[in-house]
Design a protein around this motif. Structure first.
Motif, PDB file in Angstrom:
ATOM      1  N   ARG A 146       6.095 -22.588  18.227  1.00 51.39           N
ATOM      2  CA  ARG A 146       5.161 -22.876  16.922  1.00 51.39           C
ATOM      3  C   ARG A 146       5.908 -23.314  15.813  1.00 51.39           C
ATOM      4  O   ARG A 146       5.167 -23.706  14.972  1.00 51.39           O
ATOM      5  CB  ARG A 146       4.551 -21.349  16.526  1.00 51.39           C
ATOM      6  CG  ARG A 146       4.075 -20.820  18.008  1.00 51.39           C
ATOM      7  CD  ARG A 146       3.349 -19.311  17.675  1.00 51.39           C
ATOM      8  NE  ARG A 146       2.706 -18.920  18.951  1.00 51.39           N
ATOM      9  CZ  ARG A 146       1.948 -17.640  18.923  1.00 51.39           C
ATOM     10  NH1 ARG A 146       1.468 -17.285  17.825  1.00 51.39           N
ATOM     11  NH2 ARG A 146       1.419 -17.285  20.040  1.00 51.39           N
ATOM     12  N   ASP A 147       7.180 -23.440  15.467  1.00 51.64           N
ATOM     13  CA  ASP A 147       7.854 -23.796  14.627  1.00 51.64           C
ATOM     14  C   ASP A 147       7.724 -25.432  14.463  1.00 51.64           C
ATOM     15  O   ASP A 147       8.281 -26.027  15.434  1.00 51.64           O
ATOM     16  CB  ASP A 147       9.103 -23.346  14.432  1.00 51.64           C
ATOM     17  CG  ASP A 147       9.996 -23.844  12.895  1.00 51.64           C
ATOM     18  OD1 ASP A 147       9.550 -23.617  12.061  1.00 51.64           O
ATOM     19  OD2 ASP A 147      10.790 -24.638  13.349  1.00 51.64           O
ATOM     20  N   SER A 148       7.177 -25.940  13.566  1.00 52.30           N
ATOM     21  CA  SER A 148       7.164 -27.331  13.393  1.00 52.30           C
ATOM     22  C   SER A 148       8.392 -28.178  13.655  1.00 52.30           C
ATOM     23  O   SER A 148       8.457 -29.122  14.110  1.00 52.30           O
ATOM     24  CB  SER A 148       6.524 -27.868  12.273  1.00 52.30           C
ATOM     25  OG  SER A 148       6.806 -27.553  10.942  1.00 52.30           O
ATOM     26  N   SER A 184       9.600 -30.840  16.347  1.00 47.92           N
ATOM     27  CA  SER A 184      10.165 -32.038  16.077  1.00 47.92           C
ATOM     28  C   SER A 184      11.292 -32.325  16.864  1.00 47.92           C
ATOM     29  O   SER A 184      11.445 -33.504  17.240  1.00 47.92           O
ATOM     30  CB  SER A 184      10.037 -32.084  14.555  1.00 47.92           C
ATOM     31  OG  SER A 184      10.434 -33.504  14.307  1.00 47.92           O
ATOM     32  N   ASN A 230       5.323 -37.582  15.334  1.00 45.99           N
ATOM     33  CA  ASN A 230       4.821 -37.253  13.896  1.00 45.99           C
ATOM     34  C   ASN A 230       3.410 -36.740  14.280  1.00 45.99           C
ATOM     35  O   ASN A 230       3.173 -35.671  13.399  1.00 45.99           O
ATOM     36  CB  ASN A 230       4.893 -38.117  13.004  1.00 45.99           C
ATOM     37  CG  ASN A 230       6.566 -38.359  12.607  1.00 45.99           C
ATOM     38  OD1 ASN A 230       7.232 -37.499  12.745  1.00 45.99           O
ATOM     39  ND2 ASN A 230       6.891 -39.564  12.065  1.00 45.99           N
ATOM     40  N   VAL A 243       3.417 -33.386  15.769  1.00 41.63           N
ATOM     41  CA  VAL A 243       3.916 -32.237  15.003  1.00 41.63           C
ATOM     42  C   VAL A 243       2.807 -31.873  13.797  1.00 41.63           C
ATOM     43  O   VAL A 243       2.606 -30.729  13.505  1.00 41.63           O
ATOM     44  CB  VAL A 243       5.381 -32.679  14.238  1.00 41.63           C
ATOM     45  CG1 VAL A 243       5.749 -31.439  13.365  1.00 41.63           C
ATOM     46  CG2 VAL A 243       6.303 -32.850  15.408  1.00 41.63           C
ATOM     47  N   ASN A 244       2.320 -33.056  12.966  1.00 43.06           N
ATOM     48  CA  ASN A 244       1.310 -32.623  11.995  1.00 43.06           C
ATOM     49  C   ASN A 244       0.124 -32.054  12.456  1.00 43.06           C
ATOM     50  O   ASN A 244      -0.423 -31.152  11.969  1.00 43.06           O
ATOM     51  CB  ASN A 244       1.096 -34.085  11.249  1.00 43.06           C
ATOM     52  CG  ASN A 244       2.280 -34.748  10.481  1.00 43.06           C
ATOM     53  OD1 ASN A 244       3.120 -33.774  10.251  1.00 43.06           O
ATOM     54  ND2 ASN A 244       2.212 -36.129  10.429  1.00 43.06           N
ATOM     55  N   GLU A 267       0.835 -28.018  13.693  1.00 45.77           N
ATOM     56  CA  GLU A 267       1.200 -27.306  12.787  1.00 45.77           C
ATOM     57  C   GLU A 267      -0.138 -26.710  12.041  1.00 45.77           C
ATOM     58  O   GLU A 267      -1.127 -27.152  11.876  1.00 45.77           O
ATOM     59  CB  GLU A 267       2.011 -28.170  11.459  1.00 45.77           C
ATOM     60  CG  GLU A 267       2.527 -27.197  10.722  1.00 45.77           C
ATOM     61  CD  GLU A 267       3.375 -27.771   9.533  1.00 45.77           C
ATOM     62  OE1 GLU A 267       4.059 -27.302   8.751  1.00 45.77           O
ATOM     63  OE2 GLU A 267       3.233 -29.170   9.342  1.00 45.77           O
TER      64      GLU A 267
END
Length: 225
Positions: A88-90, A94, A195, A198-199, A202
């Motif tokens: 869950r951590d971006s 990444s 990207n 991830v964006n 998040e």
């Protein structure tokens, strides 16, 4: 110039001119095959980016169909959030996505080394064939009965090997640079997709995330072109 004359010239080059058509066919085959593959990857990358951009969210139910209908190397990238729903951590996500990008890059530049080698090898082989042909050309001077001006014709024939090598090198250089630029575009598309994932993932509500048993497996080996 008939076939017998060409065969004689090829023999006088030490057989180098027999190798040149093989190198040329190899360069053309690799160029054509890689162009079709990389061009298809560019089109698929644009389609996938548009699909992600138009998706309302990237919950598993939305992301899974996009990944299923995507070819490698993009499919392996899209399946990372499905395979690791617990991340869950971006920043961590990444890093995992970046690892997958690096694992897929070798499938893009596969066989491009052949073009790179041909660009250097063909002129050197051509020069070697010309040097061997010059040996035969200067043998004319050893015979007093021959006209010294006859050497010019043999020198011109010896230069055919160098000309053939330069033609192959020019074709290989142009296609190699073009394919390399297209490959960089595909890598850029993969970085863009990384990207985007991830964006958009998040801050997503993970209450609907896949469990480890529901996640589809991802295959790290790139699909053969």
């Amino acid at each position: 110039m008939d076939m017998h004359a060409l065969f004689t010239i090829a023999q006088e080059s030490g057989g180098i001119l027999f190798i040149m058509p093989i190198i040329l066919l190899l360069v053309l085959w690799v160029s054509f095959e890689r162009f079709l593959f990389i061009n298809r990857m560019v089109q698929q990358g644009e389609r996938i980016a548009a699909a992600l951009d138009s998706a309302p969210d990237l919950r598993p139910g939305t992301l899974a169909p996009i990944a299923e209908h995507s070819p490698y190397p993009f499919r392996a990238l899209l399946e990372v959030p499905l395979r690791f729903p617990q991340i869950r951590d971006s920043a961590r996500l990444s890093e995992v996505l970046q690892e997958m990008v690096m694992r897929q890059v070798p499938s893009l530049d596969k066989r491009l080394w052949i073009l790179d080698t041909a660009v250097t090898l063909a002129p050197l082989l051509g020069l070697l064939g010309t040097i061997i042909g010059m040996f035969h050309a200067f043998q004319v001077l050893g015979d007093a009965a021959n006209n010294p001006t006859a050497i010019t014709g043999n020198v011109a024939e010896a230069l055919l090997a160098t000309a053939a090598g330069l033609v192959i090198a020019i074709i290989g250089l142009v296609t190699f640079n073009g394919l390399h630029n297209r490959m960089r575009l595909v890598v850029h598309q993969m970085e863009t997709l990384r990207n985007m994932l991830v964006n958009r993932l998040e801050g997503l509500d993970h209450s609907h995330a896949l469990t480890a048993t529901d996640a589809k497996p991802v295959y790290y080996a790139a699909q053969e072109a």
